[in-house]
Scaffold this motif. Structure first.
Motif, PDB file in Angstrom:
ATOM      1  N   ARG A   8      86.538 144.772   7.230  1.00 31.48           N
ATOM      2  CA  ARG A   8      85.699 143.825   7.294  1.00 31.48           C
ATOM      3  C   ARG A   8      84.309 144.231   7.741  1.00 31.48           C
ATOM      4  NH1 ARG A   8      87.293 137.990   9.953  1.00 31.48           N
ATOM      5  NH2 ARG A   8      85.791 136.862   8.520  1.00 31.48           N
ATOM      6  N   VAL A   9      83.193 143.904   6.871  1.00 32.26           N
ATOM      7  CA  VAL A   9      81.851 144.377   7.111  1.00 32.26           C
ATOM      8  C   VAL A   9      81.255 143.714   8.382  1.00 32.26           C
ATOM      9  CG1 VAL A   9      79.547 144.239   6.023  1.00 32.26           C
ATOM     10  CG2 VAL A   9      81.593 144.557   4.511  1.00 32.26           C
ATOM     11  N   VAL A  10      80.993 144.667   9.000  1.00 28.35           N
ATOM     12  CA  VAL A  10      80.144 144.190  10.395  1.00 28.35           C
ATOM     13  C   VAL A  10      78.656 143.853  10.075  1.00 28.35           C
ATOM     14  CG1 VAL A  10      79.572 144.943  12.741  1.00 28.35           C
ATOM     15  CG2 VAL A  10      81.756 145.668  11.826  1.00 28.35           C
ATOM     16  N   HIS A  11      77.992 144.802   9.605  1.00 28.62           N
ATOM     17  CA  HIS A  11      76.617 144.519   8.968  1.00 28.62           C
ATOM     18  C   HIS A  11      76.270 145.711   8.061  1.00 28.62           C
ATOM     19  CE1 HIS A  11      74.841 147.600  11.669  1.00 28.62           C
ATOM     20  NE2 HIS A  11      75.775 147.065  12.601  1.00 28.62           N
ATOM     21  N   LEU A  12      75.217 145.346   7.313  1.00 27.97           N
ATOM     22  CA  LEU A  12      74.665 146.354   6.533  1.00 27.97           C
ATOM     23  C   LEU A  12      73.767 147.374   7.253  1.00 27.97           C
ATOM     24  CD1 LEU A  12      73.696 144.377   3.097  1.00 27.97           C
ATOM     25  CD2 LEU A  12      75.602 145.953   3.787  1.00 27.97           C
ATOM     26  N   LEU A  13      73.778 148.528   6.992  1.00 25.08           N
ATOM     27  CA  LEU A  13      72.856 149.328   7.887  1.00 25.08           C
ATOM     28  C   LEU A  13      71.513 149.532   7.121  1.00 25.08           C
ATOM     29  CD1 LEU A  13      75.507 152.306   8.287  1.00 25.08           C
ATOM     30  CD2 LEU A  13      74.745 150.559  10.177  1.00 25.08           C
ATOM     31  N   ASP A  14      70.403 149.679   8.077  1.00 27.58           N
ATOM     32  CA  ASP A  14      69.010 149.605   7.618  1.00 27.58           C
ATOM     33  C   ASP A  14      68.942 151.055   6.805  1.00 27.58           C
ATOM     34  OD1 ASP A  14      68.214 147.225   9.040  1.00 27.58           O
ATOM     35  OD2 ASP A  14      67.947 148.232  10.782  1.00 27.58           O
ATOM     36  N   GLN A  19      72.738 150.176   0.597  1.00 29.57           N
ATOM     37  CA  GLN A  19      74.129 150.786  -0.107  1.00 29.57           C
ATOM     38  C   GLN A  19      75.024 151.265   1.094  1.00 29.57           C
ATOM     39  OE1 GLN A  19      74.024 153.158  -3.389  1.00 29.57           O
ATOM     40  NE2 GLN A  19      72.614 152.266  -4.443  1.00 29.57           N
ATOM     41  N   LEU A  20      74.801 151.181   2.289  1.00 25.74           N
ATOM     42  CA  LEU A  20      75.681 151.509   3.425  1.00 25.74           C
ATOM     43  C   LEU A  20      76.154 150.226   4.561  1.00 25.74           C
ATOM     44  CD1 LEU A  20      77.127 154.249   3.751  1.00 25.74           C
ATOM     45  CD2 LEU A  20      75.143 155.115   5.668  1.00 25.74           C
ATOM     46  N   ALA A  21      77.203 150.445   4.680  1.00 23.92           N
ATOM     47  CA  ALA A  21      77.499 149.292   5.786  1.00 23.92           C
ATOM     48  C   ALA A  21      78.772 149.689   6.778  1.00 23.92           C
ATOM     49  CB  ALA A  21      78.409 147.971   4.883  1.00 23.92           C
ATOM     50  N   LEU A  22      78.380 149.083   8.095  1.00 23.14           N
ATOM     51  CA  LEU A  22      79.274 149.401   9.006  1.00 23.14           C
ATOM     52  C   LEU A  22      80.458 148.569   8.975  1.00 23.14           C
ATOM     53  CD1 LEU A  22      79.347 151.215  11.527  1.00 23.14           C
ATOM     54  CD2 LEU A  22      78.715 149.224  12.794  1.00 23.14           C
ATOM     55  N   THR A  43      78.063 140.756   2.480  1.00 25.08           N
ATOM     56  CA  THR A  43      77.320 140.295   3.950  1.00 25.08           C
ATOM     57  C   THR A  43      78.391 140.491   5.177  1.00 25.08           C
ATOM     58  OG1 THR A  43      78.042 138.097   3.775  1.00 25.08           O
ATOM     59  CG2 THR A  43      75.709 138.635   2.903  1.00 25.08           C
ATOM     60  N   ALA A  44      77.858 140.347   6.185  1.00 26.80           N
ATOM     61  CA  ALA A  44      78.895 140.449   7.654  1.00 26.80           C
ATOM     62  C   ALA A  44      80.020 139.489   7.222  1.00 26.80           C
ATOM     63  CB  ALA A  44      78.063 140.455   8.578  1.00 26.80           C
ATOM     64  N   GLY A  45      81.019 139.852   7.685  1.00 25.27           N
ATOM     65  CA  GLY A  45      82.294 138.987   7.617  1.00 25.27           C
ATOM     66  C   GLY A  45      83.058 139.245   6.348  1.00 25.27           C
ATOM     67  N   ASP A  46      82.450 139.959   5.479  1.00 18.83           N
ATOM     68  CA  ASP A  46      83.050 140.120   3.861  1.00 18.83           C
ATOM     69  C   ASP A  46      84.315 140.968   4.250  1.00 18.83           C
ATOM     70  OD1 ASP A  46      81.721 138.090   2.381  1.00 18.83           O
ATOM     71  OD2 ASP A  46      80.317 139.809   1.670  1.00 18.83           O
ATOM     72  N   PHE A  54      84.314 154.661  -0.107  1.00 19.89           N
ATOM     73  CA  PHE A  54      83.483 153.707  -0.902  1.00 19.89           C
ATOM     74  C   PHE A  54      84.139 152.406  -0.954  1.00 19.89           C
ATOM     75  CE2 PHE A  54      82.160 157.729  -2.284  1.00 19.89           C
ATOM     76  CZ  PHE A  54      80.875 157.685  -2.770  1.00 19.89           C
ATOM     77  N   ALA A  55      83.524 151.397  -0.931  1.00 17.08           N
ATOM     78  CA  ALA A  55      83.852 150.024  -1.006  1.00 17.08           C
ATOM     79  C   ALA A  55      84.146 149.901  -2.524  1.00 17.08           C
ATOM     80  CB  ALA A  55      83.060 149.020  -0.462  1.00 17.08           C
ATOM     81  N   VAL A  56      85.583 149.712  -3.006  1.00 19.60           N
ATOM     82  CA  VAL A  56      85.638 149.439  -4.492  1.00 19.60           C
ATOM     83  C   VAL A  56      85.918 148.269  -4.951  1.00 19.60           C
ATOM     84  CG1 VAL A  56      86.425 152.078  -4.847  1.00 19.60           C
ATOM     85  CG2 VAL A  56      88.092 150.211  -4.230  1.00 19.60           C
ATOM     86  N   GLU A  57      86.227 147.207  -4.038  1.00 22.83           N
ATOM     87  CA  GLU A  57      86.555 145.879  -4.520  1.00 22.83           C
ATOM     88  C   GLU A  57      86.496 144.904  -3.270  1.00 22.83           C
ATOM     89  OE1 GLU A  57      90.956 143.153  -5.317  1.00 22.83           O
ATOM     90  OE2 GLU A  57      90.663 145.742  -5.667  1.00 22.83           O
ATOM     91  N   LYS A  58      85.880 143.769  -3.339  1.00 24.28           N
ATOM     92  CA  LYS A  58      85.658 142.938  -2.505  1.00 24.28           C
ATOM     93  C   LYS A  58      87.072 141.864  -2.567  1.00 24.28           C
ATOM     94  CE  LYS A  58      82.360 139.034  -1.135  1.00 24.28           C
ATOM     95  NZ  LYS A  58      81.103 138.731  -1.555  1.00 24.28           N
ATOM     96  N   THR A  59      87.388 141.623  -1.452  1.00 25.03           N
ATOM     97  CA  THR A  59      88.741 140.992  -1.328  1.00 25.03           C
ATOM     98  C   THR A  59      88.595 139.754  -0.361  1.00 25.03           C
ATOM     99  OG1 THR A  59      90.830 141.075  -1.035  1.00 25.03           O
ATOM    100  CG2 THR A  59      89.700 142.235   0.412  1.00 25.03           C
ATOM    101  N   ASP A  60      89.413 138.965   0.058  1.00 23.33           N
ATOM    102  CA  ASP A  60      89.359 137.886   0.836  1.00 23.33           C
ATOM    103  C   ASP A  60      90.646 138.441   2.217  1.00 23.33           C
ATOM    104  OD1 ASP A  60      92.104 137.195   0.038  1.00 23.33           O
ATOM    105  OD2 ASP A  60      91.507 135.546  -0.962  1.00 23.33           O
ATOM    106  N   GLU A  61      90.551 137.467   3.078  1.00 17.81           N
ATOM    107  CA  GLU A  61      91.688 137.844   4.232  1.00 17.81           C
ATOM    108  C   GLU A  61      92.886 137.829   3.937  1.00 17.81           C
ATOM    109  OE1 GLU A  61      92.020 136.465   8.764  1.00 17.81           O
ATOM    110  OE2 GLU A  61      90.890 135.104   7.616  1.00 17.81           O
TER     111      GLU A  61
END
Length: 82
Positions: A8-14, A19-22, A43-46, A54-61
């Motif tokens: 789960r994405v915490v936040h995008l890094l500056d 292209q980099l997220a925590l 976005t955060a929460g995704d 690498f994030a290869v796919e967006k999914t849901d819970e």
């Protein structure tokens, strides 16, 4: 669904061109490249599926829970790494 580890994405890094997220992966924060999902808004929460950093796919819970259940069947639930 792809073969990967959900997080789960915490936040995008500056910096890094957005292209980099925590990402929280089973309670551990990891830096993950989300650049392969450029056409999607992350976005955060995704929830994302991660393979080789690498994030290869967006999914849901529900998709994330199904992936974790599959990892538990393989006996990898406590040793998840990306």
């Amino acid at each position: 669904m792809c073969l990967g580890i959900p997080g789960r994405v915490v936040h995008l890094l500056d910096g890094y061109g957005g292209q980099l997220a925590l990402v929280d992966v089973v309670g551990e924060h990891r830096k993950v490249n989300v650049g392969m999902l450029a056409e999607e808004t992350i976005t955060a929460g995704d929830w994302v599926m991660i393979h080789m950093g690498f994030a290869v796919e967006k999914t849901d819970e529900a998709g994330a829970e199904a992936a974790l259940a599959g990892l538990k069947l393989l006996g990898r639930n406590d040793e998840v790494s990306s």
